[in-house]
Each structure stands twice: as C-alpha cells, then as structure tokens.
Design a protein around this motif. Structure first.
Motif, PDB file in Angstrom:
ATOM      1  N   LEU A 159       0.830  -1.203   0.000  1.00 11.64           N
ATOM      2  CA  LEU A 159       0.000   0.000   0.000  1.00 11.64           C
ATOM      3  C   LEU A 159       0.864   1.252   0.000  1.00 11.64           C
ATOM      4  O   LEU A 159       1.794   1.385   0.805  1.00 11.64           O
ATOM      5  CB  LEU A 159      -0.916   0.009   1.230  1.00 11.64           C
ATOM      6  N   GLU A 160       0.526   2.169  -0.919  1.00  9.90           N
ATOM      7  CA  GLU A 160       1.175   3.477  -0.956  1.00  9.90           C
ATOM      8  C   GLU A 160       0.090   4.545  -1.062  1.00  9.90           C
ATOM      9  O   GLU A 160      -0.943   4.339  -1.708  1.00  9.90           O
ATOM     10  CB  GLU A 160       2.147   3.575  -2.132  1.00  9.90           C
ATOM     11  N   ILE A 161       0.336   5.668  -0.417  1.00 11.24           N
ATOM     12  CA  ILE A 161      -0.622   6.775  -0.383  1.00 11.24           C
ATOM     13  C   ILE A 161       0.033   8.020  -0.975  1.00 11.24           C
ATOM     14  O   ILE A 161       1.203   8.306  -0.707  1.00 11.24           O
ATOM     15  CB  ILE A 161      -1.104   7.036   1.055  1.00 11.24           C
ATOM     16  N   LEU A 162      -0.738   8.728  -1.801  1.00 11.69           N
ATOM     17  CA  LEU A 162      -0.258   9.954  -2.428  1.00 11.69           C
ATOM     18  C   LEU A 162      -0.486  11.126  -1.487  1.00 11.69           C
ATOM     19  O   LEU A 162      -1.611  11.408  -1.096  1.00 11.69           O
ATOM     20  CB  LEU A 162      -0.991  10.189  -3.755  1.00 11.69           C
ATOM     21  N   ASP A 163       0.595  11.788  -1.140  1.00 12.48           N
ATOM     22  CA  ASP A 163       0.520  12.936  -0.228  1.00 12.48           C
ATOM     23  C   ASP A 163       1.441  14.028  -0.738  1.00 12.48           C
ATOM     24  O   ASP A 163       2.651  13.815  -0.856  1.00 12.48           O
ATOM     25  CB  ASP A 163       0.926  12.508   1.187  1.00 12.48           C
ATOM     26  N   ASP A 164       0.859  15.168  -1.080  1.00 14.09           N
ATOM     27  CA  ASP A 164       1.636  16.299  -1.582  1.00 14.09           C
ATOM     28  C   ASP A 164       2.451  15.890  -2.810  1.00 14.09           C
ATOM     29  O   ASP A 164       3.641  16.181  -2.918  1.00 14.09           O
ATOM     30  CB  ASP A 164       2.545  16.859  -0.487  1.00 14.09           C
ATOM     31  N   GLN A 165       1.790  15.179  -3.720  1.00 13.37           N
ATOM     32  CA  GLN A 165       2.366  14.750  -4.995  1.00 13.37           C
ATOM     33  C   GLN A 165       3.492  13.727  -4.861  1.00 13.37           C
ATOM     34  O   GLN A 165       4.240  13.498  -5.812  1.00 13.37           O
ATOM     35  CB  GLN A 165       2.878  15.968  -5.786  1.00 13.37           C
ATOM     36  N   MET A 166       3.604  13.095  -3.691  1.00  7.81           N
ATOM     37  CA  MET A 166       4.626  12.062  -3.508  1.00  7.81           C
ATOM     38  C   MET A 166       3.984  10.802  -2.932  1.00  7.81           C
ATOM     39  O   MET A 166       3.139  10.880  -2.034  1.00  7.81           O
ATOM     40  CB  MET A 166       5.748  12.558  -2.584  1.00  7.81           C
ATOM     41  N   TRP A 167       4.386   9.631  -3.454  1.00 10.08           N
ATOM     42  CA  TRP A 167       3.887   8.370  -2.944  1.00 10.08           C
ATOM     43  C   TRP A 167       4.688   7.950  -1.725  1.00 10.08           C
ATOM     44  O   TRP A 167       5.913   8.023  -1.724  1.00 10.08           O
ATOM     45  CB  TRP A 167       3.969   7.289  -4.023  1.00 10.08           C
ATOM     46  N   GLY A 168       3.970   7.508  -0.693  1.00  6.74           N
ATOM     47  CA  GLY A 168       4.621   7.049   0.535  1.00  6.74           C
ATOM     48  C   GLY A 168       4.087   5.693   0.951  1.00  6.74           C
ATOM     49  O   GLY A 168       2.879   5.424   0.844  1.00  6.74           O
ATOM     50  N   SER A 169       4.972   4.812   1.413  1.00  4.47           N
ATOM     51  CA  SER A 169       4.540   3.525   1.965  1.00  4.47           C
ATOM     52  C   SER A 169       3.875   3.758   3.314  1.00  4.47           C
ATOM     53  O   SER A 169       4.182   4.717   4.025  1.00  4.47           O
ATOM     54  CB  SER A 169       5.743   2.592   2.129  1.00  4.47           C
ATOM     55  N   VAL A 170       2.958   2.862   3.677  1.00  2.00           N
ATOM     56  CA  VAL A 170       2.174   3.028   4.896  1.00  2.00           C
ATOM     57  C   VAL A 170       2.644   2.043   5.951  1.00  2.00           C
ATOM     58  O   VAL A 170       2.871   0.860   5.671  1.00  2.00           O
ATOM     59  CB  VAL A 170       0.676   2.825   4.613  1.00  2.00           C
ATOM     60  N   CYS A 171       2.783   2.533   7.171  1.00  5.73           N
ATOM     61  CA  CYS A 171       3.208   1.703   8.295  1.00  5.73           C
ATOM     62  C   CYS A 171       2.054   0.794   8.734  1.00  5.73           C
ATOM     63  O   CYS A 171       0.906   1.241   8.876  1.00  5.73           O
ATOM     64  CB  CYS A 171       3.642   2.592   9.451  1.00  5.73           C
ATOM     65  N   ALA A 172       2.354  -0.490   8.953  1.00  8.21           N
ATOM     66  CA  ALA A 172       1.325  -1.455   9.351  1.00  8.21           C
ATOM     67  C   ALA A 172       0.635  -1.053  10.644  1.00  8.21           C
ATOM     68  O   ALA A 172      -0.567  -1.287  10.818  1.00  8.21           O
ATOM     69  CB  ALA A 172       1.950  -2.843   9.496  1.00  8.21           C
ATOM     70  N   ALA A 173       1.358  -0.411  11.543  1.00  9.62           N
ATOM     71  CA  ALA A 173       0.767  -0.009  12.822  1.00  9.62           C
ATOM     72  C   ALA A 173      -0.253   1.101  12.661  1.00  9.62           C
ATOM     73  O   ALA A 173      -1.038   1.361  13.567  1.00  9.62           O
ATOM     74  CB  ALA A 173       1.871   0.432  13.777  1.00  9.62           C
ATOM     75  N   ALA A 174      -0.261   1.755  11.494  1.00 10.42           N
ATOM     76  CA  ALA A 174      -1.156   2.893  11.274  1.00 10.42           C
ATOM     77  C   ALA A 174      -2.362   2.511  10.433  1.00 10.42           C
ATOM     78  O   ALA A 174      -3.071   3.385   9.929  1.00 10.42           O
ATOM     79  CB  ALA A 174      -0.375   4.017  10.588  1.00 10.42           C
ATOM     80  N   PHE A 175      -2.649   1.203  10.279  1.00  5.86           N
ATOM     81  CA  PHE A 175      -3.646   0.752   9.312  1.00  5.86           C
ATOM     82  C   PHE A 175      -4.441  -0.420   9.880  1.00  5.86           C
ATOM     83  O   PHE A 175      -3.881  -1.315  10.520  1.00  5.86           O
ATOM     84  CB  PHE A 175      -2.919   0.318   8.034  1.00  5.86           C
ATOM     85  N   ASP A 176      -5.768  -0.426   9.651  1.00  3.34           N
ATOM     86  CA  ASP A 176      -6.587  -1.526  10.161  1.00  3.34           C
ATOM     87  C   ASP A 176      -7.642  -1.932   9.124  1.00  3.34           C
ATOM     88  O   ASP A 176      -7.619  -1.465   7.977  1.00  3.34           O
ATOM     89  CB  ASP A 176      -7.237  -1.152  11.498  1.00  3.34           C
ATOM     90  N   GLN A 177      -8.573  -2.783   9.523  1.00  7.45           N
ATOM     91  CA  GLN A 177      -9.548  -3.353   8.613  1.00  7.45           C
ATOM     92  C   GLN A 177     -10.459  -2.299   8.000  1.00  7.45           C
ATOM     93  O   GLN A 177     -10.824  -2.384   6.820  1.00  7.45           O
ATOM     94  CB  GLN A 177     -10.389  -4.409   9.348  1.00  7.45           C
ATOM     95  N   GLN A 178     -10.852  -1.294   8.783  1.00  6.35           N
ATOM     96  CA  GLN A 178     -11.720  -0.244   8.246  1.00  6.35           C
ATOM     97  C   GLN A 178     -10.998   0.556   7.151  1.00  6.35           C
ATOM     98  O   GLN A 178     -11.600   0.930   6.143  1.00  6.35           O
ATOM     99  CB  GLN A 178     -12.174   0.701   9.364  1.00  6.35           C
ATOM    100  N   ASP A 179      -9.716   0.802   7.371  1.00 11.16           N
ATOM    101  CA  ASP A 179      -8.928   1.490   6.345  1.00 11.16           C
ATOM    102  C   ASP A 179      -8.847   0.645   5.080  1.00 11.16           C
ATOM    103  O   ASP A 179      -8.928   1.162   3.954  1.00 11.16           O
ATOM    104  CB  ASP A 179      -7.520   1.774   6.873  1.00 11.16           C
ATOM    105  N   ALA A 180      -8.683  -0.671   5.266  1.00 11.37           N
ATOM    106  CA  ALA A 180      -8.599  -1.581   4.118  1.00 11.37           C
ATOM    107  C   ALA A 180      -9.878  -1.568   3.300  1.00 11.37           C
ATOM    108  O   ALA A 180      -9.851  -1.638   2.060  1.00 11.37           O
ATOM    109  CB  ALA A 180      -8.293  -2.996   4.604  1.00 11.37           C
ATOM    110  N   GLU A 181     -11.036  -1.487   3.978  1.00 14.32           N
ATOM    111  CA  GLU A 181     -12.319  -1.420   3.275  1.00 14.32           C
ATOM    112  C   GLU A 181     -12.341  -0.236   2.313  1.00 14.32           C
ATOM    113  O   GLU A 181     -12.792  -0.347   1.167  1.00 14.32           O
ATOM    114  CB  GLU A 181     -13.461  -1.264   4.293  1.00 14.32           C
ATOM    115  N   VAL A 182     -11.828   0.901   2.765  1.00 10.79           N
ATOM    116  CA  VAL A 182     -11.865   2.120   1.965  1.00 10.79           C
ATOM    117  C   VAL A 182     -10.894   2.034   0.793  1.00 10.79           C
ATOM    118  O   VAL A 182     -11.228   2.408  -0.343  1.00 10.79           O
ATOM    119  CB  VAL A 182     -11.558   3.347   2.838  1.00 10.79           C
ATOM    120  N   VAL A 183      -9.701   1.519   1.034  1.00  6.57           N
ATOM    121  CA  VAL A 183      -8.712   1.410  -0.040  1.00  6.57           C
ATOM    122  C   VAL A 183      -9.221   0.500  -1.150  1.00  6.57           C
ATOM    123  O   VAL A 183      -9.161   0.844  -2.340  1.00  6.57           O
ATOM    124  CB  VAL A 183      -7.367   0.899   0.498  1.00  6.57           C
ATOM    125  N   CYS A 184      -9.741  -0.666  -0.796  1.00  6.54           N
ATOM    126  CA  CYS A 184     -10.246  -1.592  -1.815  1.00  6.54           C
ATOM    127  C   CYS A 184     -11.415  -0.979  -2.579  1.00  6.54           C
ATOM    128  O   CYS A 184     -11.543  -1.154  -3.796  1.00  6.54           O
ATOM    129  CB  CYS A 184     -10.660  -2.914  -1.171  1.00  6.54           C
TER     130      CYS A 184
END
Length: 246
Positions: A159-184
C-alpha cells in the motif's frame, strides 16, 4: 467565421477573442495556431478513464501525442479537463501500448491553469522524429490517493498513499480493517481479503507515510478519512503494509 488575433492586441482584446470563440464556437487563428473549441478534445486510451495513452481530437481525427511535446503543465490541464484530479505521472516510451493513430507532434505550451487543452497555445513547428515508440502516457489521480504496488495484480500489493504529490509507503501499525475497506473500494477492487504486514510485497523505496489513518470504513476515498495529528517515528520499510482485495 474566423477571428484573427494579431499579437499587437491588448490583453483585454485578446481575452474577448477567446471568449467569443467559446461562446460562438468560432475558429481561433493566432499566428500559425488554429483550433476549434468544438473540435479539440482529449482522451486517455489503453488504461482507465484517468490513465492511458494520450490522444487529442484534431479536425475530427484522434491523434497520439509525442512525449517530447508534452510536459507537467500540459498534464495539469488534461487531467483537469477529464475531471480526473491532479496528474500523478507523465509516462513516455509507450507505457500504455503503441497507438495506431496518426502522431500529433505540435508542441503544446500550456501554462497549467487552463481549463481545457484547446485553450493552450502550441508551437508553429512540428517534431518530425516522433513515432509511436514515443507516445506519451498520463496517469491522473482520479481523486484516488492510494495504490497497491509490487503485487501480482492490480488489487494486491504494497500500500502506498499519495501525499503532496509524492507516494509514501504506509506503516502497518497505522492501518486496520476499516482502512482496508476504503482502499479496496477506492481502487474498485471489491472487499479486502487480507491485510498483510511485515513487508509482504517487498520493501519499497518510497518515504514512509506513518500518520495513523482512522477511517470509519464507509468512506469512498482514503482522502476522506481523518488521520492522527502525530507521526509514528518507529516505522521503517520493514513495517510496510500489504493488502489483498477481492
């Protein structure tokens, strides 16, 4: 009816010439440049609605655009015209397959704030050394702020998120099932099957985006989710999150 815009006109008169063209669908002629507001359109082919090989409709014919004749300012205008958000990446060298359309090689010279590509001036000269090997491709955000990278398919990967025109990898500790629902959902990939930590899809080289995401699970886009106001400092690419959607 043709309207001649000579370069000695004042800015106000030139603006009224553009305005007249848009209102009456006239042809605009400025030096060697001649476009019709009704005829000039753009599309992205070979990808999705907001990503693909760029083609311009000129005089009722779709034409591929040479990568050498296109830059970031031009990309801003194309993505805006297609209602696809901001440009993520301009891709050359036939990223979305070789087109069979004629090459439209006149150089586009947008300032970046135009609403449509036909409002941009072009150079009067043509590049003659351009072929379909040099077709320009474009990826627009489409209001999507996430992607799954380095996976076996579009709906699985790191998973990578676009922030200020740059892609960043996401830390596992900052992500859960509800976030996964939205990404998918955002990626049109159905429901999440599995959230994978411990760098399941390889270590990325993007900066770590470690702010905690706090989706409720019913948002359409990850950008609609609140985030924590602090950064977790103990995250590295060893902790990048992977996601598998259905």
């Amino acid at each position: 009816m043709q309207r001649l815009c000579v370069e000695s006109w004042t800015v106000g008169l030139l603006y009224r010439c553009w305005e007249k063209m848009l209102l009456e669908k006239e042809t605009l002629r400025c030096g060697h440049k001649r476009f019709s507001a009704e005829e000039m359109k753009v599309r992205l082919v070979g990808g999705s609605r907001c990503s693909g090989r760029l083609e311009i409709l000129d005089n009722q014919t779709w034409m591929s655009v040479c990568a050498a004749a296109f830059d970031q300012q031009d990309a801003e205008v194309v993505c805006r015209e297609l209602d696809c958000g901001a440009p993520v990446q301009v891709l050359g060298e036939d990223a979305f397959g070789k087109g069979d359309a004629q090459m439209w090689t006149q150089e586009i010279q947008c300032r970046g704030n135009e609403s449509q590509i036909h409002l941009c001036p072009t150079s009067p000269s043509h590049e003659n050394n351009c072929s379909h090997e040099n077709d320009v491709g474009l990826e627009c955000a489409d209001h999507k702020q996430s992607r799954l990278n380095n996976g076996p398919q579009l709906c699985a990967g790191r998973l990578e998120i676009l922030d200020d025109q740059m892609w960043g990898s996401v830390c596992a500790a900052a992500f859960d099932q509800q976030d996964a629902e939205v990404v998918c959902r955002e990626l049109d990939c159905g429901a999440p099957v599995q959230v994978l930590g411990e760098d399941a899809f390889g270590k990325g080289d993007a900066q770590m985006w470690t702010r905690e995401i706090q989706c409720r699970g019913n948002e359409s886009y990850i950008s609609f989710c609140p985030t924590s106001s602090f950064l977790k400092q103990d995250c590295s690419h060893e902790n990048g999150i992977g996601l598998l959607c259905s």
